[in-house]
Design an enzyme around this catalytic site. Sequence first.
Site, PDB file in Angstrom:
ATOM      1  N   ASP A 206      -0.018  -4.426   4.855  1.00  0.00           N
ATOM      2  CA  ASP A 206      -0.977  -3.565   4.158  1.00  0.00           C
ATOM      3  C   ASP A 206      -1.977  -4.418   3.381  1.00  0.00           C
ATOM      4  OD1 ASP A 206       1.102  -4.308   2.290  1.00  0.00           O
ATOM      5  OD2 ASP A 206       0.402  -2.743   0.934  1.00  0.00           O
TER       6      ASP A 206
ATOM      7  N   GLU B  18       3.454  -3.597   0.044  1.00  0.00           N
ATOM      8  CA  GLU B  18       3.490  -4.689  -0.928  1.00  0.00           C
ATOM      9  C   GLU B  18       2.406  -4.570  -1.978  1.00  0.00           C
ATOM     10  OE1 GLU B  18       2.808  -8.555  -2.829  1.00  0.00           O
ATOM     11  OE2 GLU B  18       1.400  -7.403  -1.619  1.00  0.00           O
TER      12      GLU B  18
END
Length: 389
Positions: A89, A150
């Site tokens: 991400d 994350e």
Amino acid sequence: MSAKALSTWCRGRLDELLGDVSMLVHHETPSTGKALLDDAADSILAWLRERLGEPTEVVRHEHAEHGDLLEVTYAGTTAAPVLLVGHYDTVWPAGTVDRWPFAVREDGTATGPGVYDMKTGLVTGVWAVLALREAGLPCPAVRFMFNGDEELGSPMSRPHIERAAPDCRATLVLEPGVGWDVKAERKGVGIFTITTRGVEAHSGNDPTGGASAIHALADIIHRISREADLDRGTSINVGTISGGTARNVIAGEATCLIDVRVAEQSEVERIDAVFADLAAADPRVQVQVEGRWSRPPMRLTPVSRELFELADEVAASVRAPLEPISVGGGSDANFVSALGFPVLDGLGASGEGAHALHEHVIVDRIPDRVALVAGILAELAEEQSGGRA
């Protein structure tokens, strides 16, 4: 084949490697874009199979809101695996790549949203395993953990990483490095919201009838800002403030968002005590503190120092010795370190500009980064087979 020779091999296939980076960059993965994250996860699994063959085990930890965690294990020459952690991400919103596509520039850098933080890192880890296989060198079992949350603090993937780390010989986190160096220490991260609720009143007609939430919050901000201790590595930043309804209304509610960074666990406890003791001078104003420590501090523990020294030997044979850098940002490495297991971070790309429009990687250094990770893996494999003292 030496680690330096692995770098040379990688240079011979650099265009192919950059094609993998381009593929990942053009799969946009904003942390809150669930459909885009799912599509990227599908492509990552297909890419792993294309590069490394059928895994020994694939577990896709699904989540209704966050990006799925991909846990993919490949057998090797050792029983205990090495954990390779990275996130797919990014902070970039959907549509960014349309105006800022992946590109290799004349100055020797490659740019694009997420290229540095941290899609080149994912490619580095996969190509390190591929390089060892191509060279016929020992390679431990590897367990890739690629997560899609994350940048949000890893709320879904954290327990899975903490569960996997104890069974692994070591954890290598593929976040970007600092120049050629790696990240040996990171600060703990606290994310908090303070809300004050007072009594609204007309500021001209009834100035004593109200109790200002904004004034109370201002006093509280002044107090907590004094708790920063930069000598001990503790910083406190109030990033946003909101509240009130109009210029001539005594504010009934106000809120601020706070980012806290600490280098020591004792500072976590001290700051917690400060927040627990907060109160407004005016008893009519209520104070509410919400939030959490999203990541504990990461310290260079004795077991992680041993891992660093091993990596340092490999790095010296590839390019130059390493420095154990301490940084203010947090990563998934913090979780492993807090549990007391060996971990090393910053093994991904060399470059600059995480979360910024000048984000880029230095193309010429990618092969050396691949060789560094591959060399560490090979040394860990030899260690487990009794070939390393």
